[in-house]
Design a protein around this motif. Sequence first.
Motif, short mmCIF file in Angstrom:
data_model
loop_
_atom_site.label_atom_id
_atom_site.label_comp_id
_atom_site.label_asym_id
_atom_site.label_seq_id
_atom_site.Cartn_x
_atom_site.Cartn_y
_atom_site.Cartn_z
N ILE A 1 0.87 -1.18 0.00
CA ILE A 1 0.00 0.00 0.00
C ILE A 1 0.91 1.22 0.00
O ILE A 1 1.34 1.71 1.05
N PRO A 2 1.27 1.72 -1.17
CA PRO A 2 2.26 2.81 -1.26
C PRO A 2 1.72 4.13 -0.74
O PRO A 2 0.52 4.42 -0.80
N ASP A 3 2.63 4.93 -0.20
CA ASP A 3 2.28 6.28 0.25
C ASP A 3 2.26 7.26 -0.92
O ASP A 3 1.52 8.25 -0.89
N TYR A 4 3.07 7.00 -1.93
CA TYR A 4 3.18 7.91 -3.08
C TYR A 4 3.05 7.11 -4.37
O TYR A 4 3.33 5.91 -4.42
N THR A 5 2.63 7.81 -5.42
CA THR A 5 2.44 7.17 -6.72
C THR A 5 3.22 7.92 -7.80
O THR A 5 3.85 8.95 -7.54
N LEU A 6 3.14 7.41 -9.01
CA LEU A 6 3.78 8.05 -10.15
C LEU A 6 3.28 9.48 -10.33
O LEU A 6 4.05 10.38 -10.69
N ALA A 7 2.01 9.71 -10.07
CA ALA A 7 1.45 11.06 -10.21
C ALA A 7 2.12 12.03 -9.25
O ALA A 7 2.41 13.19 -9.61
N ASP A 8 2.40 11.60 -8.02
CA ASP A 8 3.07 12.47 -7.04
C ASP A 8 4.47 12.83 -7.51
O ASP A 8 4.90 13.99 -7.37
N VAL A 9 5.19 11.86 -8.06
CA VAL A 9 6.55 12.11 -8.53
C VAL A 9 6.53 13.08 -9.71
O VAL A 9 7.33 14.02 -9.77
N VAL A 10 5.61 12.86 -10.66
CA VAL A 10 5.52 13.74 -11.84
C VAL A 10 5.18 15.16 -11.43
O VAL A 10 5.77 16.12 -11.94
N GLN A 11 4.26 15.32 -10.50
CA GLN A 11 3.84 16.66 -10.09
C GLN A 11 4.93 17.41 -9.33
O GLN A 11 4.91 18.63 -9.26
N ASN A 12 5.89 16.69 -8.77
CA ASN A 12 6.95 17.32 -7.99
C ASN A 12 8.34 17.09 -8.58
O ASN A 12 9.34 17.23 -7.88
N ILE A 13 8.39 16.74 -9.86
CA ILE A 13 9.65 16.35 -10.48
C ILE A 13 10.69 17.47 -10.41
O ILE A 13 11.89 17.19 -10.25
N ALA A 14 10.26 18.72 -10.48
CA ALA A 14 11.22 19.83 -10.47
C ALA A 14 11.88 19.99 -9.11
O ALA A 14 12.97 20.56 -9.01
N ARG A 15 11.23 19.49 -8.04
CA ARG A 15 11.76 19.69 -6.70
C ARG A 15 12.42 18.44 -6.12
O ARG A 15 12.95 18.47 -5.02
N LEU A 16 12.40 17.36 -6.87
CA LEU A 16 12.94 16.10 -6.35
C LEU A 16 14.45 16.03 -6.51
O LEU A 16 15.00 16.48 -7.50
N ASP A 17 15.11 15.45 -5.52
CA ASP A 17 16.49 15.03 -5.68
C ASP A 17 16.54 13.52 -5.49
O ASP A 17 15.52 12.88 -5.27
N ILE A 18 17.72 12.94 -5.60
CA ILE A 18 17.83 11.49 -5.57
C ILE A 18 17.36 10.92 -4.23
O ILE A 18 16.65 9.91 -4.18
N GLN A 19 17.73 11.58 -3.13
CA GLN A 19 17.35 11.06 -1.82
C GLN A 19 15.84 11.14 -1.63
O GLN A 19 15.21 10.20 -1.13
N LEU A 20 15.23 12.25 -2.01
CA LEU A 20 13.79 12.40 -1.86
C LEU A 20 13.04 11.43 -2.76
O LEU A 20 11.98 10.90 -2.38
N LEU A 21 13.58 11.16 -3.93
CA LEU A 21 12.94 10.20 -4.83
C LEU A 21 12.85 8.82 -4.18
O LEU A 21 11.80 8.19 -4.18
N LYS A 22 13.96 8.35 -3.60
CA LYS A 22 13.95 7.02 -3.00
C LYS A 22 12.96 6.96 -1.84
O LYS A 22 12.34 5.92 -1.60
N ARG A 23 12.80 8.07 -1.12
CA ARG A 23 11.82 8.09 -0.03
C ARG A 23 10.40 8.08 -0.57
O ARG A 23 9.46 7.74 0.16
N SER A 24 10.21 8.44 -1.84
CA SER A 24 8.88 8.43 -2.45
C SER A 24 8.49 7.05 -2.96
O SER A 24 7.33 6.82 -3.28
N LEU A 25 9.46 6.14 -3.05
CA LEU A 25 9.19 4.80 -3.53
C LEU A 25 8.88 3.87 -2.36
O LEU A 25 9.27 4.12 -1.23
#
Length: 406
Positions: A188-212
């Motif tokens: 049961i994920p906390d985040y989805t592909l839509a969340d990553v796409v909507q925040n792609i400009a603000r993501l870094d590598i560490q934050l991305l892994k926490r989104s998975l």
Amino acid sequence: MSNVLRIALVDPNDTSRNQLKGMLVGMDTVWLEADCSRYEFYPDVVEQTNPDAGVVALDANPDKAIELIQRLSTSAPETSLLAVSESTDGHLILRTIRAGAKEFLTLPLTKEELSSTLDRISQQKFGANEGGSRPCEVIAVAGATGGVGTTSTAVNLGCVLAADPQNSVALVDLDLALGDADVFLDSIPDYTLADVVQNIARLDIQLLKRSLTKHSSGLYLLPRPVELHDTESINGDSIRKVIGLLKASFTHLVIDLSKTYSQVDIAAMQCASRIVLVTQLDLPCLRNVVRLMMSFEEMDNLQDKVEIIVNRAGLDSGQISLKKAKETLGREIFALLPNDYRTMVEVRNNGVPLIIQAPKAAITQSIRDLAAKLDSKTHAPAQEKEVAEKPAANKWKKFWPGAAKT
């Protein structure tokens, strides 16, 4: 993780900064961690992001920029500093190198010049591209039709790859409407592909892994959006950005495509290094494989990346022989996955991957063999492949009404 250079850029000039950003973002071997428009703020950016390399543009204020380089060469010695300027003045170049810059590049830059410079820095930091240093392998898993086992193949392939401690593996569910990779992993994920796409400009590598979502097998999952309306923000360009970001974070990226072959799916296939096309040995599936391969020929030679996988091989009734399938397709079958309906139903209903639910089953060993074969760097010579595929062009046409007359 693949050896991708993490870079922080500083340039008070908006025009040249945007040009540099555009070049850096377009490189697979680079991740732009941060960009800054003020020299005085840049030391804080370097301290917070700890980049592998820093790019410092001199032209806005050469004296201030050189002073900044000298300061950072002492306070952040692990960050390799590159200076860029339109000036070719020898005295300026000498001052910059003496201050601690590893390289001096003259604007305007070509992509080849920048890439060559960054390759040298990468070799200094990570060594030559051998052993553990390798580019990310992107494997797109497609289906000849619905229900052929695309998702089960993608999920279990990802889990098998993740079982190797030398690998870091992510799975992206691109069946935006009805994807169920999370069900196969009982997640049961906390985040989805839509969340990553909507925040792609603000993501870094560490934050991305926490989104998975990390599964117990070691596989990271980025699932499809929860709400149908969230799919509207996802397009080909955004998927390319997401894939680029994930490539900077993992050694392997498995993408479970939808069966619509939308622009999002095509963008993912164009980014992929291998395309696994899952089919069964029945006429509708083989006909669709032929149709897809004909279309792929017109899409930047996507067919060169395709490997055909036959799922549920050995099914008792209604199947075309493997020999006849090869004759029809005009190319070899890359791998066979045996029919094991009972095991696969248990795997899906329990939300447990094959390597945990049935580690000794024949289907599990076949997935292991597939992973090893895909991960191998041995490929047939291009000339041999071309000879094998040429006869297919004529054979494919017989699937369409009226083709026999021509």
